[in-house]
Scaffold this motif. Structure first.
Motif, PDB file in Angstrom:
ATOM      1  N   PRO A  45      31.209  48.069  31.139  1.00 30.39           N
ATOM      2  CA  PRO A  45      32.623  48.284  31.462  1.00 30.39           C
ATOM      3  C   PRO A  45      32.977  48.089  32.938  1.00 30.39           C
ATOM      4  N   VAL A  46      32.129  48.516  33.856  1.00 27.78           N
ATOM      5  CA  VAL A  46      32.440  48.341  35.281  1.00 27.78           C
ATOM      6  C   VAL A  46      32.336  46.876  35.672  1.00 27.78           C
ATOM      7  N   ILE A  47      31.352  46.165  35.140  1.00 26.46           N
ATOM      8  CA  ILE A  47      31.222  44.732  35.435  1.00 26.46           C
ATOM      9  C   ILE A  47      32.443  43.977  34.910  1.00 26.46           C
ATOM     10  N   GLN A  48      32.918  44.349  33.744  1.00 28.66           N
ATOM     11  CA  GLN A  48      34.132  43.721  33.210  1.00 28.66           C
ATOM     12  C   GLN A  48      35.325  44.030  34.106  1.00 28.66           C
ATOM     13  N   HIS A  49      35.406  45.256  34.599  1.00 29.26           N
ATOM     14  CA  HIS A  49      36.497  45.647  35.499  1.00 29.26           C
ATOM     15  C   HIS A  49      36.442  44.844  36.799  1.00 29.26           C
ATOM     16  N   LEU A  50      35.230  44.590  37.314  1.00 28.94           N
ATOM     17  CA  LEU A  50      35.058  43.819  38.547  1.00 28.94           C
ATOM     18  C   LEU A  50      35.154  42.314  38.309  1.00 28.94           C
ATOM     19  N   GLU A  51      35.261  41.920  37.032  1.00 30.21           N
ATOM     20  CA  GLU A  51      35.289  40.510  36.632  1.00 30.21           C
ATOM     21  C   GLU A  51      34.017  39.792  37.059  1.00 30.21           C
ATOM     22  N   GLY A  52      32.871  40.476  36.887  1.00 34.15           N
ATOM     23  CA  GLY A  52      31.579  39.892  37.200  1.00 34.15           C
ATOM     24  C   GLY A  52      31.164  38.872  36.155  1.00 34.15           C
ATOM     25  N   LYS A  53      30.364  37.915  36.583  1.00 31.18           N
ATOM     26  CA  LYS A  53      29.879  36.894  35.658  1.00 31.18           C
ATOM     27  C   LYS A  53      28.365  36.765  35.817  1.00 31.18           C
ATOM     28  N   ILE A  54      27.751  36.091  34.884  1.00 31.93           N
ATOM     29  CA  ILE A  54      26.298  35.933  34.891  1.00 31.93           C
ATOM     30  C   ILE A  54      25.857  35.294  36.210  1.00 31.93           C
ATOM     31  N   GLY A  55      24.841  35.896  36.830  1.00 31.16           N
ATOM     32  CA  GLY A  55      24.324  35.401  38.103  1.00 31.16           C
ATOM     33  C   GLY A  55      24.839  36.179  39.301  1.00 31.16           C
ATOM     34  N   ASP A  56      25.891  36.986  39.111  1.00 30.13           N
ATOM     35  CA  ASP A  56      26.400  37.812  40.202  1.00 30.13           C
ATOM     36  C   ASP A  56      25.446  38.978  40.460  1.00 30.13           C
TER      37      ASP A  56
END
Length: 76
Positions: A45-56
């Motif tokens: 959920p936090v990665i989705q909130h930060l709009e993170g993508k694979i490799g970040d």
């Protein structure tokens, strides 16, 4: 229904995505590769909130009773 910002919860540690330069400095500092970092799921959920993508790479600041704050790094 009102959307809840989970990053405002006291139990969720502060997390930020590193820039490409910061990521390279981290790898050079610890003499590691991206594959050696622990992983975090892209659907966290936090990665989705930060709009993170694979490799970040995400920096997690956790509160510690001994050290005050401790830094953790994870790759998406």
């Amino acid at each position: 229904m009102k959307e809840i910002d989970i990053t405002k919860n006291d139990l969720v540690p502060k997390q930020t995505l590193l820039t490409d330069n910061e990521k390279q400095e981290l790898l050079n500092k610890y003499k590691i590769t991206l594959r050696q970092l622990p992983r975090i799921l892209v659907n966290d959920p936090v990665i989705q909130h930060l709009e993170g993508k694979i490799g970040d790479v995400v920096e997690i600041v956790r509160k510690s009773s001994v050290a005050g704050e401790s830094l953790y790094y994870r790759i998406v």
